[in-house]
Design a protein around this motif. Structure first.
Motif, PDB file in Angstrom:
ATOM      1  N   GLU A 101      41.474  39.033  49.194  1.00 47.24           N
ATOM      2  CA  GLU A 101      42.074  37.906  49.920  1.00 47.24           C
ATOM      3  C   GLU A 101      41.664  36.585  49.303  1.00 47.24           C
ATOM      4  O   GLU A 101      42.479  35.709  49.079  1.00 47.24           O
ATOM      5  CB  GLU A 101      41.633  37.933  51.396  1.00 47.24           C
ATOM      6  CG  GLU A 101      42.575  38.623  52.313  1.00 47.24           C
ATOM      7  CD  GLU A 101      42.123  38.497  53.758  1.00 47.24           C
ATOM      8  OE1 GLU A 101      41.833  37.375  54.208  1.00 47.24           O
ATOM      9  OE2 GLU A 101      42.068  39.534  54.420  1.00 47.24           O
ATOM     10  N   THR A 102      40.381  36.446  49.029  1.00 47.97           N
ATOM     11  CA  THR A 102      39.870  35.208  48.452  1.00 47.97           C
ATOM     12  C   THR A 102      40.502  34.973  47.088  1.00 47.97           C
ATOM     13  O   THR A 102      40.907  33.855  46.763  1.00 47.97           O
ATOM     14  CB  THR A 102      38.337  35.260  48.338  1.00 47.97           C
ATOM     15  OG1 THR A 102      37.801  35.540  49.632  1.00 47.97           O
ATOM     16  CG2 THR A 102      37.775  33.957  47.831  1.00 47.97           C
ATOM     17  N   ASP A 103      40.615  36.017  46.287  1.00 46.80           N
ATOM     18  CA  ASP A 103      41.219  35.880  44.971  1.00 46.80           C
ATOM     19  C   ASP A 103      42.675  35.437  45.083  1.00 46.80           C
ATOM     20  O   ASP A 103      43.125  34.567  44.337  1.00 46.80           O
ATOM     21  CB  ASP A 103      41.150  37.205  44.200  1.00 46.80           C
ATOM     22  CG  ASP A 103      39.717  37.593  43.829  1.00 46.80           C
ATOM     23  OD1 ASP A 103      38.822  36.719  43.894  1.00 46.80           O
ATOM     24  OD2 ASP A 103      39.506  38.767  43.488  1.00 46.80           O
ATOM     25  N   VAL A 104      43.402  36.040  46.000  1.00 42.00           N
ATOM     26  CA  VAL A 104      44.814  35.696  46.161  1.00 42.00           C
ATOM     27  C   VAL A 104      44.960  34.251  46.638  1.00 42.00           C
ATOM     28  O   VAL A 104      45.812  33.512  46.148  1.00 42.00           O
ATOM     29  CB  VAL A 104      45.518  36.687  47.118  1.00 42.00           C
ATOM     30  CG1 VAL A 104      46.920  36.211  47.457  1.00 42.00           C
ATOM     31  CG2 VAL A 104      45.555  38.076  46.501  1.00 42.00           C
ATOM     32  N   GLY A 146      46.751  31.201  44.742  1.00 41.75           N
ATOM     33  CA  GLY A 146      47.752  30.357  45.382  1.00 41.75           C
ATOM     34  C   GLY A 146      47.449  28.882  45.183  1.00 41.75           C
ATOM     35  O   GLY A 146      48.348  28.079  44.885  1.00 41.75           O
ATOM     36  N   GLU A 147      46.180  28.510  45.330  1.00 42.68           N
ATOM     37  CA  GLU A 147      45.781  27.123  45.100  1.00 42.68           C
ATOM     38  C   GLU A 147      46.014  26.721  43.647  1.00 42.68           C
ATOM     39  O   GLU A 147      46.499  25.625  43.362  1.00 42.68           O
ATOM     40  CB  GLU A 147      44.313  26.926  45.481  1.00 42.68           C
ATOM     41  CG  GLU A 147      44.067  26.986  46.977  1.00 42.68           C
ATOM     42  CD  GLU A 147      42.584  26.917  47.329  1.00 42.68           C
ATOM     43  OE1 GLU A 147      41.759  26.577  46.454  1.00 42.68           O
ATOM     44  OE2 GLU A 147      42.266  27.204  48.489  1.00 42.68           O
ATOM     45  N   GLU A 148      45.662  27.631  42.730  1.00 37.60           N
ATOM     46  CA  GLU A 148      45.877  27.355  41.312  1.00 37.60           C
ATOM     47  C   GLU A 148      47.366  27.194  41.011  1.00 37.60           C
ATOM     48  O   GLU A 148      47.753  26.320  40.228  1.00 37.60           O
ATOM     49  CB  GLU A 148      45.292  28.479  40.453  1.00 37.60           C
ATOM     50  CG  GLU A 148      43.783  28.501  40.424  1.00 37.60           C
ATOM     51  CD  GLU A 148      43.230  29.675  39.621  1.00 37.60           C
ATOM     52  OE1 GLU A 148      43.895  30.090  38.633  1.00 37.60           O
ATOM     53  OE2 GLU A 148      42.161  30.171  39.990  1.00 37.60           O
ATOM     54  N   ALA A 190      49.150  24.024  39.479  1.00 34.02           N
ATOM     55  CA  ALA A 190      49.941  24.161  38.256  1.00 34.02           C
ATOM     56  C   ALA A 190      51.348  23.599  38.457  1.00 34.02           C
ATOM     57  O   ALA A 190      51.904  22.986  37.535  1.00 34.02           O
ATOM     58  CB  ALA A 190      49.994  25.631  37.825  1.00 34.02           C
ATOM     59  N   ILE A 191      51.914  23.806  39.636  1.00 34.04           N
ATOM     60  CA  ILE A 191      53.260  23.286  39.913  1.00 34.04           C
ATOM     61  C   ILE A 191      53.283  21.763  39.799  1.00 34.04           C
ATOM     62  O   ILE A 191      54.248  21.195  39.291  1.00 34.04           O
ATOM     63  CB  ILE A 191      53.754  23.769  41.289  1.00 34.04           C
ATOM     64  CG1 ILE A 191      54.103  25.269  41.206  1.00 34.04           C
ATOM     65  CG2 ILE A 191      54.951  22.957  41.781  1.00 34.04           C
ATOM     66  CD1 ILE A 191      54.392  25.931  42.538  1.00 34.04           C
ATOM     67  N   ARG A 195      61.105  33.753  42.810  1.00 29.58           N
ATOM     68  CA  ARG A 195      61.571  35.080  42.369  1.00 29.58           C
ATOM     69  C   ARG A 195      60.468  35.822  41.634  1.00 29.58           C
ATOM     70  O   ARG A 195      60.280  37.025  41.824  1.00 29.58           O
ATOM     71  CB  ARG A 195      62.813  34.937  41.483  1.00 29.58           C
ATOM     72  CG  ARG A 195      64.084  34.699  42.262  1.00 29.58           C
ATOM     73  CD  ARG A 195      65.334  34.824  41.392  1.00 29.58           C
ATOM     74  NE  ARG A 195      65.336  33.941  40.226  1.00 29.58           N
ATOM     75  CZ  ARG A 195      65.698  32.664  40.250  1.00 29.58           C
ATOM     76  NH1 ARG A 195      66.091  32.104  41.370  1.00 29.58           N
ATOM     77  NH2 ARG A 195      65.672  31.937  39.146  1.00 29.58           N
ATOM     78  N   ALA A 196      59.721  35.105  40.792  1.00 25.67           N
ATOM     79  CA  ALA A 196      58.636  35.747  40.042  1.00 25.67           C
ATOM     80  C   ALA A 196      57.568  36.299  40.981  1.00 25.67           C
ATOM     81  O   ALA A 196      56.991  37.355  40.722  1.00 25.67           O
ATOM     82  CB  ALA A 196      58.014  34.753  39.056  1.00 25.67           C
ATOM     83  N   ILE A 197      57.319  35.606  42.085  1.00 26.16           N
ATOM     84  CA  ILE A 197      56.339  36.076  43.067  1.00 26.16           C
ATOM     85  C   ILE A 197      56.925  37.200  43.911  1.00 26.16           C
ATOM     86  O   ILE A 197      56.263  38.207  44.168  1.00 26.16           O
ATOM     87  CB  ILE A 197      55.895  34.915  43.991  1.00 26.16           C
ATOM     88  CG1 ILE A 197      55.118  33.870  43.201  1.00 26.16           C
ATOM     89  CG2 ILE A 197      55.053  35.442  45.155  1.00 26.16           C
ATOM     90  CD1 ILE A 197      54.891  32.572  43.948  1.00 26.16           C
ATOM     91  N   SER A 198      58.157  37.054  44.324  1.00 23.65           N
ATOM     92  CA  SER A 198      58.766  37.983  45.270  1.00 23.65           C
ATOM     93  C   SER A 198      59.233  39.292  44.643  1.00 23.65           C
ATOM     94  O   SER A 198      59.193  40.333  45.295  1.00 23.65           O
ATOM     95  CB  SER A 198      59.957  37.320  45.963  1.00 23.65           C
ATOM     96  OG  SER A 198      59.536  36.185  46.679  1.00 23.65           O
ATOM     97  N   ASP A 199      59.687  39.262  43.399  1.00 20.16           N
ATOM     98  CA  ASP A 199      60.259  40.461  42.781  1.00 20.16           C
ATOM     99  C   ASP A 199      59.338  41.678  42.840  1.00 20.16           C
ATOM    100  O   ASP A 199      59.779  42.757  43.235  1.00 20.16           O
ATOM    101  CB  ASP A 199      60.707  40.185  41.348  1.00 20.16           C
ATOM    102  CG  ASP A 199      62.012  39.413  41.289  1.00 20.16           C
ATOM    103  OD1 ASP A 199      62.671  39.245  42.353  1.00 20.16           O
ATOM    104  OD2 ASP A 199      62.369  38.944  40.191  1.00 20.16           O
TER     105      ASP A 199
END
Length: 130
Positions: free
Chosen positions: A11-14, A18-20, A24-25, A110-114
Motif C-alpha cells: 500500500e505504501t509503495d503504491v 501515486g505521489e511520484e 511527474a505529471i 489508460r496506461a494505469i487502467s489497462d
C-alpha cells in the motif's frame, strides 16, 4: 491497550508511486503549457471582462430557461458571446492547452487502467447503475 499494525508495504509503495506520478505529471510539457495558458487568461483584463460578460449572459439565459421565457435569440446571443470569448487569443491558447493536457491524462489513465481491466477515470462500479 490498542495494538497498531504496520502498514502494508505494498500500500505504501503504491501511494508513493501515486505521489511520484502526480509530481511527474506537473513536469509534462502539456501541463506546463496549460499552467502558462491559464496564467495568461487570468492576467488578461479583456479576457476576464469577456468571461464576466459570458457568465452574466449564461446566467440570464439559465434563468429565462427556468421560467420558460428563453428564446432562440437568447440562445444565439449566449453562443455568440461564447464564440467571442473562445476567439480571444489567450482563451483559444488556453482551450488548446487544456485539450492537449486532457488527451495526455486520458492516455495516462489508460496506461494505469489497462492492466486492471478497470477504467478508474470513468465509472468503476458495475452492479449498481440505474
Amino acid at each position: 491497550m490498542s495494538v497498531e499494525t504496520a502498514p502494508d508495504p505494498t500500500e505504501t509503495d503504491v501511494e508513493s508511486l501515486g505521489e511520484e506520478l502526480g509530481e511527474a505529471i506537473t513536469t509534462l510539457p502539456e501541463y506546463e503549457a496549460f499552467e502558462e495558458a491559464q496564467r495568461a487568461v487570468e492576467a488578461d483584463e479583456e479576457v476576464q471582462a469577456k468571461i464576466d460578460e459570458f457568465e452574466r449572459v449564461r446566467q440570464e439565459f439559465m434563468m429565462a430557461r427556468q421560467t420558460g421565457t428563453a428564446s432562440q435569440e437568447d440562445l444565439q446571443h449566449l453562443q455568440e458571446t461564447q464564440e467571442e470569448l473562445h476567439a480571444m487569443e489567450p482563451m483559444a491558447d488556453f482551450l488548446e492547452a487544456k485539450g492537449d493536457l486532457t488527451a495526455r491524462l486520458e492516455s495516462i489513465n489508460r496506461a494505469i487502467s489497462d492492466p486492471l481491466a478497470v477504467d478508474f477515470g470513468g465509472e468503476a462500479g458495475g452492479c449498481c447503475h440505474d
